[in-house]
Design a protein around this motif. Structure first.
Motif, PDB file in Angstrom:
ATOM      1  N   GLU A   1      -7.346   1.922   7.086  1.00  8.21           N
ATOM      2  CA  GLU A   1      -7.024   3.458   6.604  1.00  8.21           C
ATOM      3  C   GLU A   1      -8.330   4.180   6.762  1.00  8.21           C
ATOM      4  N   ARG A   2      -9.414   3.894   6.587  1.00 11.67           N
ATOM      5  CA  ARG A   2     -10.678   4.678   6.868  1.00 11.67           C
ATOM      6  C   ARG A   2     -10.657   5.827   6.098  1.00 11.67           C
TER       7      ARG A   2
ATOM      8  N   ILE B   1     -15.132  10.538  -6.814  1.00  6.46           N
ATOM      9  CA  ILE B   1     -13.945  10.352  -5.885  1.00  6.46           C
ATOM     10  C   ILE B   1     -13.624   9.034  -5.714  1.00  6.46           C
ATOM     11  N   ASN B   2     -12.125   8.798  -6.040  1.00 10.40           N
ATOM     12  CA  ASN B   2     -11.529   7.181  -5.833  1.00 10.40           C
ATOM     13  C   ASN B   2     -10.458   7.475  -4.635  1.00 10.40           C
ATOM     14  N   PRO B   3     -10.813   6.812  -3.508  1.00 12.09           N
ATOM     15  CA  PRO B   3      -9.719   6.852  -2.615  1.00 12.09           C
ATOM     16  C   PRO B   3      -8.630   6.176  -2.811  1.00 12.09           C
ATOM     17  N   TYR B   4      -8.860   4.906  -3.806  1.00 13.46           N
ATOM     18  CA  TYR B   4      -7.705   4.044  -3.866  1.00 13.46           C
ATOM     19  C   TYR B   4      -7.755   3.880  -5.408  1.00 13.46           C
ATOM     20  N   ARG B   5      -6.293   3.364  -5.773  1.00 18.75           N
ATOM     21  CA  ARG B   5      -6.076   2.760  -7.143  1.00 18.75           C
ATOM     22  C   ARG B   5      -5.709   1.385  -6.884  1.00 18.75           C
TER      23      ARG B   5
ATOM     24  N   LEU C   1       0.884  -1.179   0.106  1.00 16.23           N
ATOM     25  CA  LEU C   1      -0.104   0.068  -0.150  1.00 16.23           C
ATOM     26  C   LEU C   1       0.963   1.222  -0.058  1.00 16.23           C
ATOM     27  N   THR C   2       0.607   1.914  -1.020  1.00 12.52           N
ATOM     28  CA  THR C   2       1.636   3.303  -1.366  1.00 12.52           C
ATOM     29  C   THR C   2       0.838   4.258  -1.106  1.00 12.52           C
TER      30      THR C   2
ATOM     31  N   PHE D   1      -2.560   1.764  -4.118  1.00 12.64           N
ATOM     32  CA  PHE D   1      -2.255   3.268  -3.815  1.00 12.64           C
ATOM     33  C   PHE D   1      -3.458   3.716  -3.299  1.00 12.64           C
ATOM     34  N   PHE D   2      -3.195   4.718  -2.481  1.00 14.60           N
ATOM     35  CA  PHE D   2      -4.281   5.313  -1.495  1.00 14.60           C
ATOM     36  C   PHE D   2      -3.979   6.965  -1.058  1.00 14.60           C
TER      37      PHE D   2
END
Length: 360
Positions: A143-144, A69-73, A46-47, A104-105
């Motif tokens: 991560e929330r 919105i996309n909090p993660y890739r 997780l980067t 990724f976050f």
């Protein structure tokens, strides 16, 4: 990467280099690794990603929102059919195993969102969360990031929609329930199969079908409008479960329905074929034949007006069954539009913005 070296608990069977890389790399079994290496689990990394903005705009004519919105890739769920897989090539990574293991976050998501919503020229329109990868994938428990985004939207009375395959969405009903009473939120939970064995193979780290049904019930109990998605419909593999899936949901009148026909753009067509040949070899040829019949004889038709549902007799039959099921199971109630009139910048957020303006 051969089938003997596929990491356990992952959807993709290979990890070929992305289409933009000048050097092509792909693992294979040379016979020296043995069974022990094949059993070794692959660790997820997780980067953090340092984004300057969190709201993404789009002008796609067949997408029902213009900002998201996309909090993660990347997505650890590992759904083999995921339409977002090709985007990992932009990161110099593989849409295969990399997509579900190298994530990724955006740790500053909540702060960036608050900053953008406070902008003096900001015009409120519904925001969609999770249009690319799942906002409630497993790493969200710790991560929330999505939780923080929903908290900001709640404070600003900002309308949003959200889609997931995770039961973790039920965690945030304490925020979504009160927002739903103001017409500020709608949710969608996607169920692809009720067969635990197929779900485990096709979407290995997503919530079980039973837990997704439970999450739908909890959202409905909190008066959150929730759509039960059957996505994707894969002819010859899961399409026979479509009506049964909608019949299993509870609380008639509080849920809607939608579906999307399997899409196989770019690298996904090869990844899916590879998975299908190993996971369902007895059906592989039949499934791909039916898929091509929904796409004008090709693996995929990218036309804006057709890519979500497909064309031809097979696609038309799926659409007819959908319309009948929606009526039979009372999933055709009126959909309330999300309300933008409640949007307000909280006084404390405005004060912080004024201080920032003075400092500059």
């Amino acid at each position: 990467m051969s089938s003997s070296t596929v990491p356990k608990g992952r959807g993709a069977r290979s990890n070929a280099s992305g289409r933009y890389e000048s050097n092509r790399e792909e693992g294979f079994d040379d016979g020296w690794t043995g069974d022990d290496a094949a059993a070794a689990p692959l660790r997820t990394t997780l980067t953090p990603e340092r984004a300057r903005k969190i709201i993404t705009r789009n002008d796609s004519p067949d997408v029902g929102f213009d900002r998201s919105i996309n909090p993660y890739r990347g997505c650890e769920h590992g759904c083999i059919y995921c339409y977002a897989r090709p985007a990992h090539a932009w990161m110099g990574l593989s849409p295969g195993v990399d997509f579900e293991s190298k994530l990724f976050f955006k740790p500053e998501s909540a702060r960036l969102l608050e900053q953008e919503l406070c902008a003096r020229r900001y015009v409120c329109k519904p925001i969609h969360i999770g249009g690319n990868t799942d906002p409630y994938q497993p790493v969200e428990r710790d991560e929330r990031i999505t939780r923080g985004v929903v908290e900001v939207l709640s404070r600003f009375n900002h309308p949003f929609s959200i889609i997931t395959k995770s039961a973790l969405i039920a965690r945030d009903t304490d925020l979504m329930g009160p927002m739903a009473k103001k017409g500020l939120v709608s949710a969608a939970v996607s169920i692809t199969t009720l067969d635990r064995k197929l779900a485990r193979a096709m979407e290995p780290r997503a919530a079980t079908p039973a837990r997704r049904l439970e999450a739908i019930s909890r959202l409905a109990d909190a008066d959150v409008p929730v759509t039960v998605g059957f996505a994707p419909v894969i002819p010859g593999l899961n399409d026979h479960e479509m009506e049964r899936c909608w019949r299993r949901r509870k609380r008639p009148g509080r849920t809607g329905a939608m579906y999307v026909t399997l899409r196989l753009p770019l690298e996904i067509k090869d990844l899916f074929r590879e998975w299908l040949a190993e996971a369902r070899p007895d059906r592989a040829k039949r499934v791909m034949s039916l898929v091509r019949q929904t796409r004008g004889g090709r693996d995929y038709d990218p036309d804006w007006g057709q890519r979500m549902k497909g064309t031809g007799p097979v696609a038309e039959l799926i659409a007819t069954r959908f319309r009948a099921a929606v009526k039979r199971y009372h999933l055709d109630g009126p959909r309330r539009m999300l309300d933008v009139s409640h949007f307000r910048v909280p006084p404390e957020a405005r004060s912080q913005l004024d201080l920032f303006d003075l400092a500059s």
